[in-house]
Design a protein around this motif. Structure first.
Motif, PDB file in Angstrom:
ATOM      1  N   TRP A   1      -6.631   3.507  -9.334  1.00  0.00           N
ATOM      2  CA  TRP A   1      -7.450   2.321  -9.573  1.00  0.00           C
ATOM      3  C   TRP A   1      -6.868   1.129  -8.814  1.00  0.00           C
ATOM      4  O   TRP A   1      -7.600   0.361  -8.169  1.00  0.00           O
ATOM      5  CB  TRP A   1      -7.532   2.073 -11.064  1.00  0.00           C
ATOM      6  N   ALA A   2      -5.550   0.961  -8.874  1.00  0.00           N
ATOM      7  CA  ALA A   2      -4.906  -0.135  -8.151  1.00  0.00           C
ATOM      8  C   ALA A   2      -5.133   0.001  -6.640  1.00  0.00           C
ATOM      9  O   ALA A   2      -5.411  -0.991  -5.960  1.00  0.00           O
ATOM     10  CB  ALA A   2      -3.400  -0.157  -8.466  1.00  0.00           C
ATOM     11  N   LEU A   3      -5.031   1.222  -6.146  1.00  0.00           N
ATOM     12  CA  LEU A   3      -5.272   1.440  -4.712  1.00  0.00           C
ATOM     13  C   LEU A   3      -6.700   1.093  -4.324  1.00  0.00           C
ATOM     14  O   LEU A   3      -6.940   0.491  -3.264  1.00  0.00           O
ATOM     15  CB  LEU A   3      -4.964   2.890  -4.332  1.00  0.00           C
ATOM     16  N   LEU A   4      -7.641   1.474  -5.173  1.00  0.00           N
ATOM     17  CA  LEU A   4      -9.040   1.165  -4.889  1.00  0.00           C
ATOM     18  C   LEU A   4      -9.309  -0.341  -4.908  1.00  0.00           C
ATOM     19  O   LEU A   4     -10.193  -0.828  -4.186  1.00  0.00           O
ATOM     20  CB  LEU A   4      -9.961   1.863  -5.898  1.00  0.00           C
ATOM     21  N   GLN A   5      -8.558  -1.076  -5.725  1.00  0.00           N
ATOM     22  CA  GLN A   5      -8.725  -2.521  -5.806  1.00  0.00           C
ATOM     23  C   GLN A   5      -8.043  -3.266  -4.659  1.00  0.00           C
ATOM     24  O   GLN A   5      -8.355  -4.415  -4.391  1.00  0.00           O
ATOM     25  CB  GLN A   5      -8.172  -3.051  -7.144  1.00  0.00           C
ATOM     26  N   SER A   6      -7.078  -2.603  -4.014  1.00  0.00           N
ATOM     27  CA  SER A   6      -6.309  -3.324  -2.970  1.00  0.00           C
ATOM     28  C   SER A   6      -6.991  -3.319  -1.624  1.00  0.00           C
ATOM     29  O   SER A   6      -7.948  -2.688  -1.370  1.00  0.00           O
ATOM     30  CB  SER A   6      -4.907  -2.719  -2.844  1.00  0.00           C
TER      31      SER A   6
ATOM     32  N   THR B   1       0.823  -1.207   0.000  1.00  0.00           N
ATOM     33  CA  THR B   1       0.000   0.000   0.000  1.00  0.00           C
ATOM     34  C   THR B   1       0.859   1.259   0.000  1.00  0.00           C
ATOM     35  O   THR B   1       0.574   2.211  -0.729  1.00  0.00           O
ATOM     36  CB  THR B   1      -0.952   0.005   1.212  1.00  0.00           C
ATOM     37  N   VAL B   2       1.936   1.245   0.780  1.00  0.00           N
ATOM     38  CA  VAL B   2       2.845   2.392   0.805  1.00  0.00           C
ATOM     39  C   VAL B   2       3.486   2.592  -0.567  1.00  0.00           C
ATOM     40  O   VAL B   2       3.591   3.723  -1.058  1.00  0.00           O
ATOM     41  CB  VAL B   2       3.922   2.228   1.905  1.00  0.00           C
ATOM     42  N   ALA B   3       3.898   1.513  -1.209  1.00  0.00           N
ATOM     43  CA  ALA B   3       4.503   1.622  -2.544  1.00  0.00           C
ATOM     44  C   ALA B   3       3.494   2.151  -3.558  1.00  0.00           C
ATOM     45  O   ALA B   3       3.821   3.006  -4.380  1.00  0.00           O
ATOM     46  CB  ALA B   3       5.061   0.269  -2.990  1.00  0.00           C
ATOM     47  N   LEU B   4       2.261   1.655  -3.497  1.00  0.00           N
ATOM     48  CA  LEU B   4       1.222   2.151  -4.399  1.00  0.00           C
ATOM     49  C   LEU B   4       0.924   3.629  -4.154  1.00  0.00           C
ATOM     50  O   LEU B   4       0.771   4.408  -5.097  1.00  0.00           O
ATOM     51  CB  LEU B   4      -0.064   1.328  -4.242  1.00  0.00           C
ATOM     52  N   LEU B   5       0.847   4.016  -2.889  1.00  0.00           N
ATOM     53  CA  LEU B   5       0.616   5.426  -2.559  1.00  0.00           C
ATOM     54  C   LEU B   5       1.765   6.306  -3.043  1.00  0.00           C
ATOM     55  O   LEU B   5       1.535   7.387  -3.609  1.00  0.00           O
ATOM     56  CB  LEU B   5       0.428   5.602  -1.051  1.00  0.00           C
TER      57      LEU B   5
END
Length: 157
Positions: A152-157, A6-10
């Motif tokens: 979008w990836a964050l919303l899916q995780s 999550t930190v990497a995606l953010l």
């Protein structure tokens, strides 16, 4: 592992969005302001900007978006979460496309302006301005699209 992912995606989202904002600022303010300026002014201002932008804060976002994106995609791939992997990989691919535009178009144009600008500003401007602006719109759109993919990836995780 979920927290690191999550930190990497953010971080990928934030740095990519910051790059989109930087490029957008050129499209909607810097280059339109210089459009009416004398050729020598445009050349000098862009030469100064091109030197000033090479700093740690810029590098953190410009390279950070790639690094955080790669880390995010690897961590998502390890987890095997395809719902997150598809948009994460798309974000990374689109950001890499922006890097290609920058490396193949903007950097050579900036270097050419730096070398030729002082001797013949009008010719330097003619070779520089239109392609630089046109392709800046493209990399702005690419960064914005990459940021949307990361969201979008964050919303899916």
């Amino acid at each position: 592992m979920d927290a690191l992912r999550t930190v990497a995606l953010l971080a990928a989202t934030l740095t990519t969005a910051m790059m989109a904002g930087l490029f957008h600022a050129y499209s909607c303010s810097v280059m339109p302001a210089l459009r009416g300026a004398d050729a020598a002014v445009l050349v000098e201002v862009m030469q100064r900007i091109n030197r000033a932008i090479l700093n740690g804060w810029f590098a953190l976002c410009f390279a950070g978006a790639l690094i955080f994106g790669v880390v995010a995609v690897v961590l998502v791939a390890i987890d095997g979460d395809t719902a997150v992997l598809v948009p994460a990989a798309a974000g990374l691919a689109v950001y890499i496309a922006q890097l290609v535009v920058t490396a193949r178009i903007h950097i050579p144009l900036n270097n050419g302006l730096d070398e030729a600008g002082s001797t013949d500003p009008a010719a330097a401007r003619e070779a520089y301005e239109r392609p630089w602006v046109r392709w800046n719109h493209v990399r702005t759109a690419l960064c914005a699209a990459a940021a949307v993919c990361w969201c979008w990836a964050l919303l899916q995780s």
